[in-house]
Design an enzyme around this catalytic site. Structure first.
Site, PDB file in Angstrom:
ATOM      1  N   HIS A   1     -38.942 -38.309 -39.920  1.00 40.27           N
ATOM      2  CA  HIS A   1     -38.077 -39.382 -40.438  1.00 40.27           C
ATOM      3  C   HIS A   1     -38.908 -40.572 -40.873  1.00 40.27           C
ATOM      4  O   HIS A   1     -39.952 -40.868 -40.300  1.00 40.27           O
ATOM      5  CB  HIS A   1     -37.059 -39.830 -39.386  1.00 40.27           C
ATOM      6  CG  HIS A   1     -37.669 -40.129 -38.052  1.00 40.27           C
ATOM      7  ND1 HIS A   1     -37.989 -39.134 -37.162  1.00 40.27           N
ATOM      8  CD2 HIS A   1     -38.021 -41.289 -37.474  1.00 40.27           C
ATOM      9  CE1 HIS A   1     -38.517 -39.682 -36.082  1.00 40.27           C
ATOM     10  NE2 HIS A   1     -38.559 -40.985 -36.248  1.00 40.27           N
TER      11      HIS A   1
ATOM     12  N   HIS B   1     -38.750 -44.623 -41.048  1.00 42.32           N
ATOM     13  CA  HIS B   1     -38.057 -45.836 -40.618  1.00 42.32           C
ATOM     14  C   HIS B   1     -38.154 -46.831 -41.768  1.00 42.32           C
ATOM     15  O   HIS B   1     -39.235 -47.002 -42.348  1.00 42.32           O
ATOM     16  CB  HIS B   1     -38.773 -46.498 -39.431  1.00 42.32           C
ATOM     17  CG  HIS B   1     -38.759 -45.725 -38.156  1.00 42.32           C
ATOM     18  ND1 HIS B   1     -37.905 -46.011 -37.127  1.00 42.32           N
ATOM     19  CD2 HIS B   1     -39.526 -44.696 -37.730  1.00 42.32           C
ATOM     20  CE1 HIS B   1     -38.136 -45.191 -36.111  1.00 42.32           C
ATOM     21  NE2 HIS B   1     -39.122 -44.373 -36.450  1.00 42.32           N
TER      22      HIS B   1
HETATM   23  P1  5GP Z   1     -39.457 -42.234 -33.487  1.00 50.92           P
HETATM   24  O1  5GP Z   1     -39.794 -42.946 -32.213  1.00 50.92           O
HETATM   25  O2  5GP Z   1     -39.393 -40.736 -33.283  1.00 50.92           O
HETATM   26  O3  5GP Z   1     -40.321 -42.626 -34.649  1.00 50.92           O
HETATM   27  O4  5GP Z   1     -38.012 -42.758 -33.896  1.00 50.92           O
HETATM   28  C1  5GP Z   1     -36.831 -42.171 -33.472  1.00 50.92           C
HETATM   29  C2  5GP Z   1     -35.742 -43.188 -33.739  1.00 50.92           C
HETATM   30  O5  5GP Z   1     -34.495 -42.523 -33.672  1.00 50.92           O
HETATM   31  C3  5GP Z   1     -35.695 -44.327 -32.710  1.00 50.92           C
HETATM   32  O6  5GP Z   1     -35.867 -45.571 -33.365  1.00 50.92           O
HETATM   33  C4  5GP Z   1     -34.326 -44.179 -32.059  1.00 50.92           C
HETATM   34  O7  5GP Z   1     -33.702 -45.409 -31.794  1.00 50.92           O
HETATM   35  C5  5GP Z   1     -33.545 -43.382 -33.083  1.00 50.92           C
HETATM   36  N1  5GP Z   1     -32.534 -42.513 -32.506  1.00 50.92           N
HETATM   37  C6  5GP Z   1     -32.710 -41.646 -31.464  1.00 50.92           C
HETATM   38  N2  5GP Z   1     -31.575 -40.991 -31.195  1.00 50.92           N
HETATM   39  C7  5GP Z   1     -30.651 -41.456 -32.084  1.00 50.92           C
HETATM   40  C8  5GP Z   1     -29.273 -41.147 -32.283  1.00 50.92           C
HETATM   41  O8  5GP Z   1     -28.661 -40.329 -31.594  1.00 50.92           O
HETATM   42  N3  5GP Z   1     -28.641 -41.819 -33.276  1.00 50.92           N
HETATM   43  C9  5GP Z   1     -29.272 -42.731 -34.066  1.00 50.92           C
HETATM   44  N4  5GP Z   1     -28.555 -43.329 -35.023  1.00 50.92           N
HETATM   45  N5  5GP Z   1     -30.589 -43.049 -33.904  1.00 50.92           N
HETATM   46  C10 5GP Z   1     -31.265 -42.412 -32.919  1.00 50.92           C
END
Ligand code: 5GP
Ligand code: ZN
Length: 134
Positions: A98, A100
């Site tokens: 993903h 951000h």
């Molecule tokens: P990472 O740390 O993998 O780069 O980012 C994962 C992101 O996904 C985090 O910022 C977290 O808040 C978001 N996230 C995790 N679970 C969910 C969810 O169930 N719904 C939404 N909308 N965001 C999520």
């Protein structure tokens, strides 16, 4: 496989959708660093950045640019970050690729606690060669 973003992509978990097409979904991050913090995912499961085929990467990157432009219009932030965390050590917590997109403000107090390293004499050349020669 138990992947929350696959569930979201399949419409099985509720999210606030910003954009959707056959291949890509964008929705609000549930724990925003700033209001409007948005995620963009491929609907197909790829663990991280290096796993994305070129056509998927191209497509999702172009869509992310359009979404970033919308966020800038909507909130008129002072700037924004596009971030990809790849691997646990880099802060990845959901192992489904993903982007951000995070609106930023001069006074938002979002701080990445960075301690910069430095190179020794001649080391930069060596390091650049190491990468180039792979
Ligand atoms: P990472 O740390 O993998 O780069 O980012 C994962 C992101 O996904 C985090 O910022 C977290 O808040 C978001 N996230 C995790 N679970 C969910 C969810 O169930 N719904 C939404 N909308 N965001 C999520
Ligand atoms: Zn997934």
């Amino acid at each position: 496989m138990n992947c929350i973003f696959c569930e979201i992509a399949a419409g099985k978990a509720p999210v606030e959708i910003i954009y959707e097409d056959e291949n890509v979904l964008s929705f609000l991050d549930i724990k925003p660093l700033n209001i409007g913090h948005t995620l963009v995912i491929p609907k197909r499961h790829y663990e991280n950045y290096l796993d994305l085929p070129a056509d998927e990467l191209r497509n999702i990157t172009l869509i992310s640019q359009k979404i970033a432009a919308k966020i800038v219009k909507a909130f008129e932030p002072d700037g924004f970050n596009i971030i990809v965390n790849s691997g646990k050590a880099a802060g990845q917590s959901i192992f489904h690729f993903h982007y951000h997109i995070i609106p930023r403000y001069s006074d938002d107090k979002v701080k990445f606690n960075i301690v910069f390293k430095s190179y020794g004499n001649g080391e930069m050349k060596q390091i650049a060669e190491k990468i180039k020669n792979v």
